[in-house]
Design a protein around this motif. Structure first.
Motif, PDB file in Angstrom:
ATOM      1  N   THR A  82      75.156   6.580  71.898  1.00  0.00           N
ATOM      2  CA  THR A  82      74.516   5.535  72.705  1.00  0.00           C
ATOM      3  C   THR A  82      73.003   5.602  72.546  1.00  0.00           C
ATOM      4  OG1 THR A  82      76.346   5.532  74.275  1.00  0.00           O
ATOM      5  CG2 THR A  82      74.246   4.641  75.059  1.00  0.00           C
ATOM      6  N   GLU A  83      72.451   6.800  72.593  1.00  0.00           N
ATOM      7  CA  GLU A  83      71.003   6.969  72.426  1.00  0.00           C
ATOM      8  C   GLU A  83      70.572   6.599  71.008  1.00  0.00           C
ATOM      9  OE1 GLU A  83      67.037   7.647  73.340  1.00  0.00           O
ATOM     10  OE2 GLU A  83      68.755   7.356  74.674  1.00  0.00           O
ATOM     11  N   MET A  84      71.361   6.975  70.016  1.00  0.00           N
ATOM     12  CA  MET A  84      71.054   6.619  68.635  1.00  0.00           C
ATOM     13  C   MET A  84      70.998   5.100  68.468  1.00  0.00           C
ATOM     14  SD  MET A  84      73.407   9.406  66.590  1.00  0.00           S
ATOM     15  CE  MET A  84      72.943   8.883  64.928  1.00  0.00           C
ATOM     16  N   LEU A  85      72.012   4.421  68.980  1.00  0.00           N
ATOM     17  CA  LEU A  85      72.072   2.963  68.869  1.00  0.00           C
ATOM     18  C   LEU A  85      70.896   2.301  69.580  1.00  0.00           C
ATOM     19  CD1 LEU A  85      75.902   2.535  69.347  1.00  0.00           C
ATOM     20  CD2 LEU A  85      74.606   2.004  67.262  1.00  0.00           C
ATOM     21  N   LYS A  86      70.544   2.818  70.731  1.00  0.00           N
ATOM     22  CA  LYS A  86      69.414   2.279  71.494  1.00  0.00           C
ATOM     23  C   LYS A  86      68.118   2.401  70.689  1.00  0.00           C
ATOM     24  CE  LYS A  86      66.771   3.739  75.431  1.00  0.00           C
ATOM     25  NZ  LYS A  86      66.715   4.699  76.517  1.00  0.00           N
ATOM     26  N   ARG A  87      67.898   3.563  70.101  1.00  0.00           N
ATOM     27  CA  ARG A  87      66.671   3.790  69.329  1.00  0.00           C
ATOM     28  C   ARG A  87      66.636   2.943  68.060  1.00  0.00           C
ATOM     29  NH1 ARG A  87      65.137  10.193  69.792  1.00  0.00           N
ATOM     30  NH2 ARG A  87      65.431  10.364  72.040  1.00  0.00           N
ATOM     31  N   LEU A  88      67.771   2.863  67.374  1.00  0.00           N
ATOM     32  CA  LEU A  88      67.834   2.060  66.151  1.00  0.00           C
ATOM     33  C   LEU A  88      67.612   0.588  66.454  1.00  0.00           C
ATOM     34  CD1 LEU A  88      70.827   3.883  64.468  1.00  0.00           C
ATOM     35  CD2 LEU A  88      68.460   3.851  63.611  1.00  0.00           C
ATOM     36  N   ASP A  89      68.213   0.101  67.527  1.00  0.00           N
ATOM     37  CA  ASP A  89      68.053  -1.295  67.924  1.00  0.00           C
ATOM     38  C   ASP A  89      66.592  -1.593  68.248  1.00  0.00           C
ATOM     39  OD1 ASP A  89      69.249  -3.887  68.535  1.00  0.00           O
ATOM     40  OD2 ASP A  89      68.691  -3.426  70.610  1.00  0.00           O
ATOM     41  N   SER A  90      65.961  -0.700  68.985  1.00  0.00           N
ATOM     42  CA  SER A  90      64.572  -0.894  69.391  1.00  0.00           C
ATOM     43  C   SER A  90      63.620  -0.867  68.196  1.00  0.00           C
ATOM     44  CB  SER A  90      64.186   0.199  70.392  1.00  0.00           C
ATOM     45  OG  SER A  90      62.823   0.121  70.707  1.00  0.00           O
ATOM     46  N   ALA A  91      63.811   0.067  67.286  1.00  0.00           N
ATOM     47  CA  ALA A  91      62.877   0.246  66.174  1.00  0.00           C
ATOM     48  C   ALA A  91      63.126  -0.693  64.997  1.00  0.00           C
ATOM     49  CB  ALA A  91      62.935   1.697  65.683  1.00  0.00           C
ATOM     50  N   LEU A  92      64.403  -1.022  64.739  1.00  0.00           N
ATOM     51  CA  LEU A  92      64.736  -1.739  63.512  1.00  0.00           C
ATOM     52  C   LEU A  92      65.323  -3.138  63.722  1.00  0.00           C
ATOM     53  CD1 LEU A  92      66.239   1.300  61.593  1.00  0.00           C
ATOM     54  CD2 LEU A  92      63.920   0.392  61.445  1.00  0.00           C
ATOM     55  N   SER A  93      65.592  -3.528  64.940  1.00  0.00           N
ATOM     56  CA  SER A  93      66.168  -4.847  65.246  1.00  0.00           C
ATOM     57  C   SER A  93      67.252  -5.244  64.254  1.00  0.00           C
ATOM     58  CB  SER A  93      65.076  -5.915  65.264  1.00  0.00           C
ATOM     59  OG  SER A  93      64.085  -5.597  66.201  1.00  0.00           O
ATOM     60  N   GLY A 128      81.380  17.591  69.991  1.00  0.00           N
ATOM     61  CA  GLY A 128      81.409  16.355  69.212  1.00  0.00           C
ATOM     62  C   GLY A 128      80.015  15.801  68.985  1.00  0.00           C
ATOM     63  N   GLU A 129      79.964  14.624  68.413  1.00  0.00           N
ATOM     64  CA  GLU A 129      78.711  13.916  68.164  1.00  0.00           C
ATOM     65  C   GLU A 129      77.695  14.746  67.376  1.00  0.00           C
ATOM     66  OE1 GLU A 129      77.801  10.500  70.992  1.00  0.00           O
ATOM     67  OE2 GLU A 129      77.964  12.259  72.296  1.00  0.00           O
ATOM     68  N   SER A 130      78.170  15.366  66.300  1.00  0.00           N
ATOM     69  CA  SER A 130      77.276  16.133  65.435  1.00  0.00           C
ATOM     70  C   SER A 130      77.174  15.527  64.036  1.00  0.00           C
ATOM     71  CB  SER A 130      77.750  17.585  65.332  1.00  0.00           C
ATOM     72  OG  SER A 130      79.080  17.641  64.834  1.00  0.00           O
ATOM     73  N   HIS A 131      78.195  14.789  63.611  1.00  0.00           N
ATOM     74  CA  HIS A 131      78.248  14.177  62.284  1.00  0.00           C
ATOM     75  C   HIS A 131      78.545  12.681  62.434  1.00  0.00           C
ATOM     76  CE1 HIS A 131      78.995  18.410  61.515  1.00  0.00           C
ATOM     77  NE2 HIS A 131      78.757  18.217  60.225  1.00  0.00           N
ATOM     78  N   PHE A 132      77.722  11.849  61.818  1.00  0.00           N
ATOM     79  CA  PHE A 132      77.872  10.398  61.956  1.00  0.00           C
ATOM     80  C   PHE A 132      77.769   9.688  60.615  1.00  0.00           C
ATOM     81  CE2 PHE A 132      76.302  11.693  66.110  1.00  0.00           C
ATOM     82  CZ  PHE A 132      77.041  10.925  66.986  1.00  0.00           C
ATOM     83  N   SER A 133      78.354   8.500  60.564  1.00  0.00           N
ATOM     84  CA  SER A 133      78.163   7.548  59.464  1.00  0.00           C
ATOM     85  C   SER A 133      77.532   6.304  60.073  1.00  0.00           C
ATOM     86  CB  SER A 133      79.496   7.156  58.826  1.00  0.00           C
ATOM     87  OG  SER A 133      80.093   8.263  58.218  1.00  0.00           O
ATOM     88  N   LEU A 137      65.180   7.663  64.902  1.00  0.00           N
ATOM     89  CA  LEU A 137      66.018   8.619  65.639  1.00  0.00           C
ATOM     90  C   LEU A 137      65.234   9.818  66.151  1.00  0.00           C
ATOM     91  CD1 LEU A 137      69.221   8.477  63.443  1.00  0.00           C
ATOM     92  CD2 LEU A 137      68.810   7.376  65.654  1.00  0.00           C
ATOM     93  N   GLY A 138      64.095  10.090  65.546  1.00  0.00           N
ATOM     94  CA  GLY A 138      63.210  11.147  66.030  1.00  0.00           C
ATOM     95  C   GLY A 138      63.872  12.504  66.162  1.00  0.00           C
ATOM     96  N   GLU A 139      63.621  13.146  67.285  1.00  0.00           N
ATOM     97  CA  GLU A 139      64.067  14.525  67.509  1.00  0.00           C
ATOM     98  C   GLU A 139      65.589  14.673  67.581  1.00  0.00           C
ATOM     99  OE1 GLU A 139      64.328  12.822  71.510  1.00  0.00           O
ATOM    100  OE2 GLU A 139      62.836  12.620  69.930  1.00  0.00           O
ATOM    101  N   LEU A 140      66.319  13.579  67.758  1.00  0.00           N
ATOM    102  CA  LEU A 140      67.788  13.679  67.759  1.00  0.00           C
ATOM    103  C   LEU A 140      68.284  14.287  66.453  1.00  0.00           C
ATOM    104  CD1 LEU A 140      68.994  10.296  69.305  1.00  0.00           C
ATOM    105  CD2 LEU A 140      69.203  12.570  70.294  1.00  0.00           C
ATOM    106  N   GLU A 167      67.586  18.121  66.883  1.00  0.00           N
ATOM    107  CA  GLU A 167      68.145  18.828  68.027  1.00  0.00           C
ATOM    108  C   GLU A 167      69.642  18.631  68.216  1.00  0.00           C
ATOM    109  OE1 GLU A 167      65.846  17.447  71.314  1.00  0.00           O
ATOM    110  OE2 GLU A 167      63.988  18.304  70.549  1.00  0.00           O
ATOM    111  N   ARG A 168      70.179  17.481  67.823  1.00  0.00           N
ATOM    112  CA  ARG A 168      71.562  17.191  68.193  1.00  0.00           C
ATOM    113  C   ARG A 168      72.452  16.772  67.023  1.00  0.00           C
ATOM    114  NH1 ARG A 168      75.901  17.297  69.408  1.00  0.00           N
ATOM    115  NH2 ARG A 168      76.943  16.759  71.324  1.00  0.00           N
ATOM    116  N   VAL A 169      71.923  15.986  66.105  1.00  0.00           N
ATOM    117  CA  VAL A 169      72.719  15.455  65.001  1.00  0.00           C
ATOM    118  C   VAL A 169      72.572  16.373  63.790  1.00  0.00           C
ATOM    119  CG1 VAL A 169      73.087  13.484  63.470  1.00  0.00           C
ATOM    120  CG2 VAL A 169      72.441  13.108  65.861  1.00  0.00           C
TER     121      VAL A 169
END
Length: 95
Positions: free
Chosen positions: A11-22, A45-50, A74-77, A80-82
């Protein structure tokens, strides 16, 4: 907008991508279970994504430049997380 992954990190990834890249199209898939027992696997979970993302901002940019835009959004995600992110970034009209 197709958003397959729905946990808090996704959810945070999608929010950041939407905000930065429209993006005009975005699909994020949590592939973590496919990596059970491998390096970077997180039992939460939520460590590996496509990621498949389409944005006007990618027009005229190389694959590396597009990936840098995604990582910057995505910055620090990413630290720290991905653990892993497979990216397919394209401009509108590209295959």
């Amino acid at each position: 907008m197709d958003t397959t992954a729905t946990g808090p990190v996704a959810t945070e990834m999608l929010k950041r991508l939407d905000s930065a890249l429209s993006p005009s199209r975005i699909a994020l898939t949590d592939d973590s279970e496919k990596h059970r027992g491998h390096g970077g696997y997180n039992p939460a979970g939520e460590s590996h994504f496509s990621l498949e993302i389409e944005s006007e901002l990618f027009t005229g940019k190389s694959r590396v430049e597009r990936q840098r835009l995604v990582y910057r959004a995505l910055g620090e995600l990413m630290h720290e997380r991905v653990h892993a992110l497979q990216i397919r970034a394209r401009a509108p009209g590209e295959e």
